[in-house]
Every structure is written in structure tokens, then in C-alpha cells.
Design an enzyme around this catalytic site. Structure first.
Site, PDB file in Angstrom:
ATOM      1  N   TRP A  83       1.018  -0.975  -0.064  1.00 10.18           N
ATOM      2  CA  TRP A  83      -0.084   0.040  -0.096  1.00 10.18           C
ATOM      3  C   TRP A  83       0.786   1.150  -0.190  1.00 10.18           C
ATOM      4  O   TRP A  83       0.368   2.185   0.742  1.00 10.18           O
ATOM      5  CB  TRP A  83      -0.965  -0.114   1.342  1.00 10.18           C
ATOM      6  CG  TRP A  83      -1.952  -1.308   1.125  1.00 10.18           C
ATOM      7  CD1 TRP A  83      -1.708  -2.363   1.683  1.00 10.18           C
ATOM      8  CD2 TRP A  83      -3.121  -1.240   0.443  1.00 10.18           C
ATOM      9  NE1 TRP A  83      -2.967  -3.323   1.460  1.00 10.18           N
ATOM     10  CE2 TRP A  83      -3.628  -2.464   0.561  1.00 10.18           C
ATOM     11  CE3 TRP A  83      -3.893  -0.318  -0.204  1.00 10.18           C
ATOM     12  CZ2 TRP A  83      -4.972  -2.961   0.054  1.00 10.18           C
ATOM     13  CZ3 TRP A  83      -4.876  -0.859  -0.908  1.00 10.18           C
ATOM     14  CH2 TRP A  83      -5.522  -2.253  -0.580  1.00 10.18           C
TER      15      TRP A  83
ATOM     16  N   LYS B 135      -6.112  -0.368  -4.862  1.00 13.82           N
ATOM     17  CA  LYS B 135      -6.935   1.069  -4.992  1.00 13.82           C
ATOM     18  C   LYS B 135      -5.824   1.708  -5.654  1.00 13.82           C
ATOM     19  O   LYS B 135      -4.834   1.428  -6.186  1.00 13.82           O
ATOM     20  CB  LYS B 135      -7.215   1.645  -3.452  1.00 13.82           C
ATOM     21  CG  LYS B 135      -8.222   0.863  -2.728  1.00 13.82           C
ATOM     22  CD  LYS B 135      -8.411   1.670  -1.396  1.00 13.82           C
ATOM     23  CE  LYS B 135      -9.608   1.187  -0.703  1.00 13.82           C
ATOM     24  NZ  LYS B 135      -9.909   2.186   0.431  1.00 13.82           N
TER      25      LYS B 135
ATOM     26  N   ASP C  40     -33.939   1.670 -13.485  1.00 14.52           N
ATOM     27  CA  ASP C  40     -34.300   2.383 -12.137  1.00 14.52           C
ATOM     28  C   ASP C  40     -34.405   3.725 -12.492  1.00 14.52           C
ATOM     29  O   ASP C  40     -33.535   4.338 -12.981  1.00 14.52           O
ATOM     30  CB  ASP C  40     -33.278   1.917 -11.078  1.00 14.52           C
ATOM     31  CG  ASP C  40     -33.929   2.743  -9.657  1.00 14.52           C
ATOM     32  OD1 ASP C  40     -35.086   2.437  -9.276  1.00 14.52           O
ATOM     33  OD2 ASP C  40     -33.193   3.616  -9.083  1.00 14.52           O
TER      34      ASP C  40
ATOM     35  N   GLU D 226     -38.638   2.031 -15.481  1.00 16.18           N
ATOM     36  CA  GLU D 226     -39.458   2.460 -14.164  1.00 16.18           C
ATOM     37  C   GLU D 226     -39.841   3.990 -14.203  1.00 16.18           C
ATOM     38  O   GLU D 226     -38.930   4.966 -14.009  1.00 16.18           O
ATOM     39  CB  GLU D 226     -38.512   2.335 -12.944  1.00 16.18           C
ATOM     40  CG  GLU D 226     -39.397   2.704 -11.743  1.00 16.18           C
ATOM     41  CD  GLU D 226     -38.618   2.876 -10.451  1.00 16.18           C
ATOM     42  OE1 GLU D 226     -39.025   2.766  -9.157  1.00 16.18           O
ATOM     43  OE2 GLU D 226     -37.657   3.286 -10.519  1.00 16.18           O
TER      44      GLU D 226
END
Length: 664
Positions: free
Chosen positions: A84, A115, A330, A383
Site C-alpha cells: 500500500w 486501490k 431504475d 421505471e
């Protein structure tokens, strides 16, 4: 001058808005032309996920790491592989706002966490999850999310092929994997495939809709606050486990839809895309327009080509990598309007004025075309509660291109009736108007209730009809009048909604057998309990409880819809409406539907004017004993039609009958 779009020819009331409709179509055509000129095709354009992200390239024996972060000052890769360390593996600018890093093949390994460390335009320093990461996992100790290298040595081998175009009318079973089991815990993709899919097939449905698949940091968001758009939810298992679920469904001849969320995104910076490059508006609108106050989330900036490409690539990824057969989009209403649809829609001007978000409409048009280009016959459900004209019409007609729209007004009407009106006072004319109200040529998914009505603070139809009496009086030999009324109306509501309400059907898992209570995710307010975040299949499995009656009726209802191709037929035609006797009669697919909502009126020799002179018989009767009814009608009776076109019937109170012509 171009020919008038078919949408307007079919609805002359749209003529004052022809310019707006034509402008939408022209803009789509121009944009698509630009895309095809630069990328070769829309499908080729929708491959951003193959360019950015963390990818192993076997031909070059290397890892390629790319990220779009145009305003960032610096980007570096961190993770298990380098302890890291934020200094040792910087990415370099590669043009177009993209940062890039090549690593030898042995640098990264399957399963390692990674990450990006991003120095933002504002000087911020944040560890971020790559935007196109294929898997994100949560550390059980810290609860922090990280990306995870996902490059399994033995990729999943698909066993089944499925063509969604075989689904003439979708009978959708809306599901949530995590709460699909009975134990008070999170359940898995494989458990769902092995234990729940057989139930769905036996219940007669032909399509499943998977909710909460895109990774989301808060379980209680029902999957609607997405953080990693390309990562299947890790709570339920691995990507291979999800593929196993879909493959198993295809082997059972079930289509599989993804409840996809492109209307907004989680506002979290630790897990999501918010302020990714420190500019404040990389993926989302700048300032207040980038916030969705009702949903506490972020709104995409669909005007940016890079954002459209990101979302289009997401559509392609789920269709190709996981072989989904379409989507339920959605929050489409929120996308279509700058106001997010928080207004009344009284006339056509509300759909084409300054409130319409033309950028979002363009994105949805492109997405609709991409879906059909990649998988012809795929299902794309919107929707939308606003009733946007043309939403479910083909693009060449001047439409937006969805295949179906959810009939969101129907469950709202049932709730209003059950909450505020005595049975004796139901306005059947108003009910017919709500059920039959849909735009010409635009297919609708009818439903009496979905997950929305099952959430804590609301009530399912069964619980609204029977409430606490369900705890004490669902035994087979208990003749409780509240339960009797509730079971009778539950069947009638589903029958009339399916028969009249649309060209497809949707049911949330468990509602078909009257699942009691509500559903509530683990949260601080309930002591992080899973008690209400599960499905009690033992209730319907018990031979001593009445839930089996509702399940048996729903199976016959799905069989009727399938065998008679009910939902593929033209819309229902009203034959007769008797306000005094609370009787409504309609015809669809050569079937006669008679529903008697009277609380105590049973009518012998009721004269019903019917089309055709053929003798009929009853093919579905809600009052049959196997459905919890009284068996007041002989199932073998025949109903001839007199010379004047009258068919005399017996219509028992609180019951629904379906008549079919006897085949000679």
C-alpha cells in the site's frame, strides 16, 4: 422536410410538440453517426470497460492499468502487492484525461486487493476504487472497501444458451438474492440458483429480475446506492457464482433481467465515484444540480460523452460478461426531467418543455439501441411514473426505445382504495380507468405490488388486507372472516390487474402467496436484525396453513396467462360495468372476465352480453376450494349463448370468473 414521426401519426395530440420530438430523433441520429464514424459501431464504442480498469494482457504478458481522471494531479496504484505504498507505482498521463501504468505479469495476482491513490485537482489526497473494477470487497474488520484483482485461473464455463426473444410476454419474478432464503442472514447466488429458481419455475414465471447486484456499500439501500458499477455484489458470492445463477436460470428457460441503476450513484467518496479526480464534477453535474436531495445521492452528467460511454459500456458489460437478457432501468422518471419528476403531469407540454433533460433522453436512446444491437429481443423495462410519450416506442418512430414501462399507478391506486375506501364504495369505473390507462403501442408491465409496497413503513397487499390476524388465523380449519375477505380480495386484485393492466406482469418474491409483514433491512433502528430481511417459504410449504391457497391460485393465474397468450393479446375491452351490483366484465384474448366485488351480492342468471355465439366454460374461478374459496360454482358447467347474444351466469360475491370458448 422529414416525414412526420410515427409516434405523432398515432397520436395527433402530439402535433404541437413535433419539433421537440423531431429534435430528439435528429440529435440521436447525429450522435450515433458521430460514434459510428469514430468507433465503427455503437457496440465498439461501448467498450470503455475494456480500456480502463485493471486488465491482464496475455499476449503482452503484462498488466495494464488505466483510469480516466482528467483533472487529477497524480495517480498511483496501491495494494497488497506493494504494501500500500503510495509512491512506488505512479500512473503516467496517456492523453484524453487517461492515466496509465504497465506492470509485468507477475506483479499482480488473482485475489489481491488494490486501490488508486489520487491527488485531486483541489489538492485532496484520497485512496479510491478504480471506476471499472470487476470486483470490490469489504474488509470485515475495518468495513473499508477495496478493489480486488479478479483473474481466476479457471474461468466459468457456460452450459446453456438462451434467446430472450422467446419471451412473448414477460412474467417477472422480482427477487433479491440476499433475502431470498429463510434464515436470518445474507444468502448467496448459489443458494438462490439451487433453492429458489426451482420455486420460481414451479410458480409459472418465465423471467426473473435480480435486484441489488451492482456493488453497494450500504445493504439497506436495496442496491440503489451503487458504488462500483461493474462489480457484482460481493456479499452474495463471486462473479462466477452469479454466472452460475444466470446459467442455471437459462437452463430452466428463465430470462434474467438486471435491475440496473444509471439514474444516480452513491455520494460516498471512499467507495464510489463522487469527486473522483478532485474537480467536483467528473462524472456528475457540478454544484447543486449534481445532488439528488430526495435520494441523498449524486446525479450523472449525461451531457459528457465520457459519462455516456462509461454507462453504455456498463450496459454492454452486464449483457456480455454475465449474459443478462435485459434490464429494468431504475429511476427513469428522475433521469427524464431536471425536476426529477417531482411535479404533476397534466398535459403534453409537461413532457417537452424546459424541464425535459434532453441529455438524459439521448443517453437512454443510445442505451436502448445498444441493448437490441447486442441482444435482439432483450427486455428493457423503464421505471417511469410520468407517462413520457414514446418512452416505449421504437427509435425510428420518434420514441426512446424501451420495450416496456412499469404501470406504477396501479399499485398506488390499490393502496389508496384499501386505505381510504370501504369495499362497498369502490368506484369500479375509476378502477377500470386506472387499469386500462396506457399509451397506444407502448407495452406495460402490470403489477398489484412490488418490493416498494413491501418495505417497512408500508404494507403488502396481504398484510394490508389481513394485518395482525395473519399471525393467529391462517390455519386451514380457522374460519376467520377477516382472513376470508383478505384471501378473496387478494386473488381478485391480482386477477383483474393482470387481465386488464398491461402486456407483462411483475410480482415480488413471496407476495404471490401473501407473505406476511413487511421487509426491513438490518439497521441501527432495528438492532441490525435480519428477522424481516428474509422470505418465509415454510409458510407456503406447510400443508396446514392457508398460504398454499394463494400460491395455488397464482400458479393457475400464470398458467392461464401463458396458455392463453393473454398478455400478448390486444388490450381488454370493457363489456359491462354494474355500479350497483359491483360487477365488472371485460374481454381479452377471447376470454371473458367477470369480477364481482360485492361484499354480499351473489347473482343467479345474471345476463351478460358477450361477443360471439360459442358456448363457454369456466377456466379459472377464484372461489374454488383449492384456492380457499367456497366452491359455489360447478366447474363442469357449460354456458351457452342465446340468440340475442346473452350468456346467463352465476356470479358469487367476492369472486372472479374467467370464461373460455369450448373448442369443437
Amino acid at each position: 422536410m422529414p416525414d412526420q414521426p410515427q409516434l405523432i401519426k398515432d397520436d395527433p395530440w402530439l402535433e404541437p410538440f413535433e419539433a421537440a420530438i423531431q429534435n430528439r430523433l435528429d440529435r440521436f441520429t447525429r450522435t450515433l453517426g458521430d460514434i459510428e464514424s469514430s468507433a465503427g459501431s455503437l457496440a465498439a464504442y461501448a467498450t470503455g470497460h475494456k480500456f480502463t480498469g485493471v486488465h491482464f494482457q496475455p499476449s503482452a504478458a503484462q498488466w495494464m492499468i488505466r483510469e480516466w481522471a482528467p483533472a487529477a494531479k497524480a495517480v498511483s496504484l496501491i495494494g497488497d502487492f506493494n504494501g500500500w505504498n503510495r509512491e512506488t507505482h505512479p500512473l503516467a498521463p496517456a492523453g484524453g484525461g487517461v492515466w496509465q501504468l504497465r506492470l509485468p505479469a507477475d506483479s499482480l495476482k488473482h485475489g489481491q486487493r488494490v486501490k488508486l491513490h489520487i491527488v485531486g485537482a483541489d489538492g485532496s489526497r484520497r485512496d479510491r476504487i478504480p471506476a471499472c473494477i470487476r470486483r470490490a470487497v469489504q474488509d470485515p474488520a475495518s468495513n473499508d472497501y477495496s478493489g480486488q484483482i479478479w483473474n481466476p485461473p479457471e474461468p466459468y464455463v457456460w452450459q446453456h444458451r438462451f434467446d430472450p426473444s422467446v419471451i412473448e410476454a414477460p412474467l417477472i419474478y422480482e427477487t433479491h438474492v440476499g433475502m431470498a432464503g429463510e434464515e436470518p442472514r445474507i444468502h448467496t447466488y448459489r443458494e438462490f440458483a439451487d433453492q429458489i429458481l426451482p420455486r420460481i419455475v414451479a410458480a409459472g414465471y418465465n423471467t426473473i429480475q435480480l435486484m441489488a447486484v451492482q456493488e453497494h456499500p450500504y445493504y439497506g439501500s436495496f442496491g440503489y446506492h451503487v458504488s462500483s458499477f461493474f462489480a457484482p455484489c460481493s456479499r452474495f458470492g463471486t462473479p462466477e457464482d452469479l454466472k452460475y445463477l444466470i446459467d442455471t436460470a437459462h437452463g430452466l428457460n428463465l430470462a434474467v433481467l438486471l435491475d440496473i441503476v444509471h439514474s444516480h450513484a452513491v455520494k460516498n467518496t471512499a467507495e464510489g465515484l463522487n469527486d473522483f479526480d478532485g474537480s467536483g464534477n467528473q462524472y456528475f453535474h457540478h454544484g447543486g444540480r449534481g445532488d439528488h436531495p430526495q435520494w441523498d445521492s449524486k446525479c450523472f452528467d449525461y451531457s459528457k460523452p465520457e459519462v455516456r460511454q462509461f454507462l453504455l459500456s456498463n450496459v454492454r458489460y452486464w449483457l456480455e460478461e454475465f449474459r443478462f437478457d435485459g434490464f429494468r432501468f431504475d429511476g427513469v422518471t428522475s433521469m427524464l426531467y431536471h425536476s426529477h419528476g417531482n411535479k404533476a403531469f397534466g398535459d403534453y407540454g409537461d413532457y417537452f418543455g424546459g424541464d425535459a433533460d434532453d441529455d438524459a433522453i439521448l443517453y437512454l436512446q443510445l442505451a436502448a439501441k445498444l441493448i437490441q444491437d447486442l441482444k435482439p429481443g432483450a427486455i428493457a423495462v423503464a421505471e417511469d411514473m410520468s407517462g413520457m410519450p414514446g418512452l416505449c416506442r421504437p427509435l425510428p418512430d420518434g420514441g426512446i426505445g424501451f420495450t416496456h414501462r412499469l404501470a406504477m399507478g396501479i399499485p398506488d391506486h390499490w393502496i389508496k382504495l384499501l386505505k381510504h375506501t370501504r369495499d362497498e364504495d369502490w368506484d369500479l369505473g375509476e378502477l377500470w380507468g386506472v387499469l386500462a390507462n396506457r399509451r397506444f403501442g407502448e407495452a406495460t408491465i402490470a403489477y398489484a405490488e412490488s418490493h416498494d409496497q413491501a418495505l417497512v413503513g408500508d404494507k403488502t397487499l396481504a398484510f394490508r388486507l389481513m394485518d395482525k390476524e395473519m399471525y393467529w388465523h391462517m390455519g386451514l380449519t380457522d374460519p376467520d372472516p377477516i382472513i376470508e375477505r383478505g384471501i378473496a380480495l387478494h386473488k381478485m386484485i391480482r386477477l383483474i390487474t393482470l387481465a386488464i393492466g398491461g402486456e407483462g406482469w411483475l410480482n415480488f418474491m413471496g407476495n404471490e402467496f401473501g407473505h406476511p409483514e413487511w421487509l426491513d433491512f438490518p439497521r441501527e433502528g432495528n438492532g441490525w436484525s435480519y428477522h424481516y430481511c428474509r422470505r418465509q417459504w415454510s409458510l407456503v410449504d406447510s400443508p396446514n396453513l392457508k398460504y398454499q391457497w394463494l400460491a395455488a391460485f397464482d400458479r393457475e393465474l400464470m398458467k392461464l396467462a401463458t396458455d392463453r397468450q393473454l398478455l400478448s393479446a390486444a388490450p381488454a375491452q370493457l363489456l359491462y360495468l354494474d355500479h350497483e351490483k359491483k360487477l365488472i366484465c371485460a374481454e381479452r384474448a377471447n376470454l371473458i372476465f367477470v369480477l364481482n366485488f360485492s361484499t354480499d351480492g351473489s347473482y343467479f342468471g345474471y345476463p351478460l352480453q358477450v361477443p360471439g355465439m360459442e358456448t363457454r366454460r369456466i377456466v379459472l374461478d377464484t372461489d374454488q376450494p383449492q384456492f380457499g374459496g367456497h366452491g359455489r360454482i360447478d366447474a363442469d358447467s357449460e354456458y351457452p349463448v342465446q340468440a340475442d347474444g346473452i350468456m346467463q351466469i352465476y356470479s358469487p360475491s367476492r369472486s372472479g370468473l374467467v370464461f373460455a370458448k369450448i373448442q369443437s
